[in-house]
Every structure is written in C-alpha cells, then in structure tokens.
Design a protein around this motif. Structure first.
Motif, PDB file in Angstrom:
ATOM      1  N   THR A  94      49.719  69.446  46.884  1.00 23.92           N
ATOM      2  CA  THR A  94      48.822  68.727  45.984  1.00 23.92           C
ATOM      3  C   THR A  94      49.294  68.844  44.542  1.00 23.92           C
TER       4      THR A  94
ATOM      5  N   ILE B 174      50.307  65.771  42.003  1.00 25.21           N
ATOM      6  CA  ILE B 174      49.769  65.631  40.648  1.00 25.21           C
ATOM      7  C   ILE B 174      50.904  65.566  39.636  1.00 25.21           C
ATOM      8  N   ILE B 175      51.955  66.369  39.837  1.00 26.44           N
ATOM      9  CA  ILE B 175      53.118  66.335  38.946  1.00 26.44           C
ATOM     10  C   ILE B 175      53.781  64.960  39.002  1.00 26.44           C
TER      11      ILE B 175
ATOM     12  N   ARG C  37      51.015  62.085  37.678  1.00 36.60           N
ATOM     13  CA  ARG C  37      50.167  62.397  36.525  1.00 36.60           C
ATOM     14  C   ARG C  37      50.461  61.448  35.361  1.00 36.60           C
ATOM     15  N   LYS C  38      49.430  60.843  34.903  1.00 35.33           N
ATOM     16  CA  LYS C  38      49.472  60.012  33.701  1.00 35.33           C
ATOM     17  C   LYS C  38      48.086  60.092  33.079  1.00 35.33           C
ATOM     18  N   PRO C  39      47.993  59.844  31.771  1.00 42.42           N
ATOM     19  CA  PRO C  39      46.670  59.866  31.149  1.00 42.42           C
ATOM     20  C   PRO C  39      45.699  58.905  31.845  1.00 42.42           C
ATOM     21  N   LYS C  40      44.513  59.354  32.043  1.00 39.08           N
ATOM     22  CA  LYS C  40      43.426  58.585  32.645  1.00 39.08           C
ATOM     23  C   LYS C  40      43.672  58.214  34.105  1.00 39.08           C
ATOM     24  N   ARG C  41      44.632  58.842  34.754  1.00 43.60           N
ATOM     25  CA  ARG C  41      44.845  58.608  36.187  1.00 43.60           C
ATOM     26  C   ARG C  41      44.175  59.748  36.930  1.00 43.60           C
ATOM     27  N   TRP C  42      43.078  59.462  37.590  1.00 42.11           N
ATOM     28  CA  TRP C  42      42.253  60.479  38.227  1.00 42.11           C
ATOM     29  C   TRP C  42      42.517  60.629  39.711  1.00 42.11           C
TER      30      TRP C  42
ATOM     31  N   PRO D  85      45.174  61.183  41.736  1.00 42.65           N
ATOM     32  CA  PRO D  85      45.936  62.280  42.363  1.00 42.65           C
ATOM     33  C   PRO D  85      45.112  63.555  42.539  1.00 42.65           C
ATOM     34  N   GLY D  86      44.293  63.861  41.551  1.00 41.55           N
ATOM     35  CA  GLY D  86      43.440  65.043  41.655  1.00 41.55           C
ATOM     36  C   GLY D  86      42.386  64.907  42.738  1.00 41.55           C
TER      37      GLY D  86
END
Length: 191
Positions: A113, A117-118, A121-126, A128-129
């Motif tokens: 996981t 996320i790595i 991961r981008k700003p405002k991308r929820w 993956p979490g």
C-alpha cells in the motif's frame, strides 16, 4: 516467547468466525491468495524494473527500500516462534506451515500500500490512500476468517511495516536522490 493467544485474540477470532458465511470464507481465501506477500514483493520488483528503465530511478529506489521490509517477516517469525492458531481453539479453514507472529500478509500489504501511495501520490489525489486502507483491512480480516492468524499477529504485522516505512522515510529517503546523482567515483572517496 508466547505460544498461547491473548484473551482478546480468542474472543475476536470467535466473533469473526461465528459471523462468517461460506461465501465470505471463499472470498477471504481468494483475498489471501491474491495478496500473498511474495507475489506483492514480486509485483513491486517488476514495477521497479519498469521505473528504472523509464529513468525514474529515484522512484524505483524508493520502492526497493519500502519492499525490502518484507525481509523482516521470516526473521521476526523465527525470533518469536509463535505457533499458528490451533484447530482446538478456532476453526482453521486453511492450513499453513511456519510460525504465526507477525502476519507476513499484514506486513506485506502495508508495504504494498505504501508503494501504491508512492507511485500514485499527487496533491488532492485521495484514492490511493482509500484503496490502500481497504486492502489493509481486507487482508488482515482474511487472515482471521481463515483461522491462520490471531489479531495480535495481524496488528503486529501492521506496526512493524509502519515502523519500517517511517524509518526508511526518516533516515533513507533524503539520501536516495543524492546517491543516484553523485558520480560513482565520488561514492568511493566518501567511504
């Protein structure tokens, strides 16, 4: 070190297994097979090779560092040598060999996981979490439904993986870019 389950382990396993149905047992078995730690580590390795060839070496190195946490599982299982749940105590749906503590599936899914996320991961991308959280819960739950781990095995797997990620980010992350950009001859002179 501690061969008997904790009281909460037994209570949680009984509650989960009593609420289980055949279709859920089969689904949890599938979840457990799909998210097997060796397979997940192999997937990370494959993605790492692709990233390396696409000149994303910093990202590839970060995935290797995170995935390397899987080496902790056999070491810790050997140290704690805790037997798997016994059929006399819980309904064991899948028979696995080896020790129980910590859960390699739990440790592996947290590392996987973190890799997702790595990668995404981008700003405002929820998402993956969210996907990662669902996978972590599913895999941990599957290990309890199948009767191959105690809750404490699963929780300790989560904790160990989280500590590994924290340590790698805290102490290694900042050096990866530097290690990849410094010419090889300068690495030797620093040693």
């Amino acid at each position: 070190m501690f061969s008997m389950p904790f009281m909460f382990d037994l209570a949680v396993s009984h509650a989960i297994q009593q609420a289980s149905a055949d279709w859920l047992n089969q689904f949890m078995h599938l979840v457990s097979l799909v998210f097997e730690p060796t397979f997940l580590a192999g997937m990370c390795l494959l993605v790492t090779v692709v990233l390396y060839h696409r000149k994303r070496r910093d990202l590839a190195a970060k995935l290797i560092v995170i995935s390397a946490g899987n080496i902790l599982t056999p070491f810790l299982k050997g140290v704690f040598a805790r037997p798997r749940p016994d059929a006399a105590l819980v309904h064991v749906l899948v028979h696995e060999s080896g020790y129980s503590f910590p859960s390699g599936h739990a440790l592996g899914i947290v590392l996987f996981t973190a890799s997702l996320i790595i990668l995404f991961r981008k700003p405002k991308r929820w998402w993956p979490g969210l996907v990662g959280t669902v996978l972590i819960i599913l895999v941990g739950y599957s290990r309890l439904v199948l009767g191959v781990h105690w809750l404490s095995d699963v929780l300790f797997g989560y904790v160990v993986a989280s500590l590994w990620i924290w340590a790698m980010v805290r102490f290694i992350w900042s050096h990866i870019h530097q290690w990849l950009t410094v010419p090889h001859s300068q690495h030797k002179s620093r040693l």
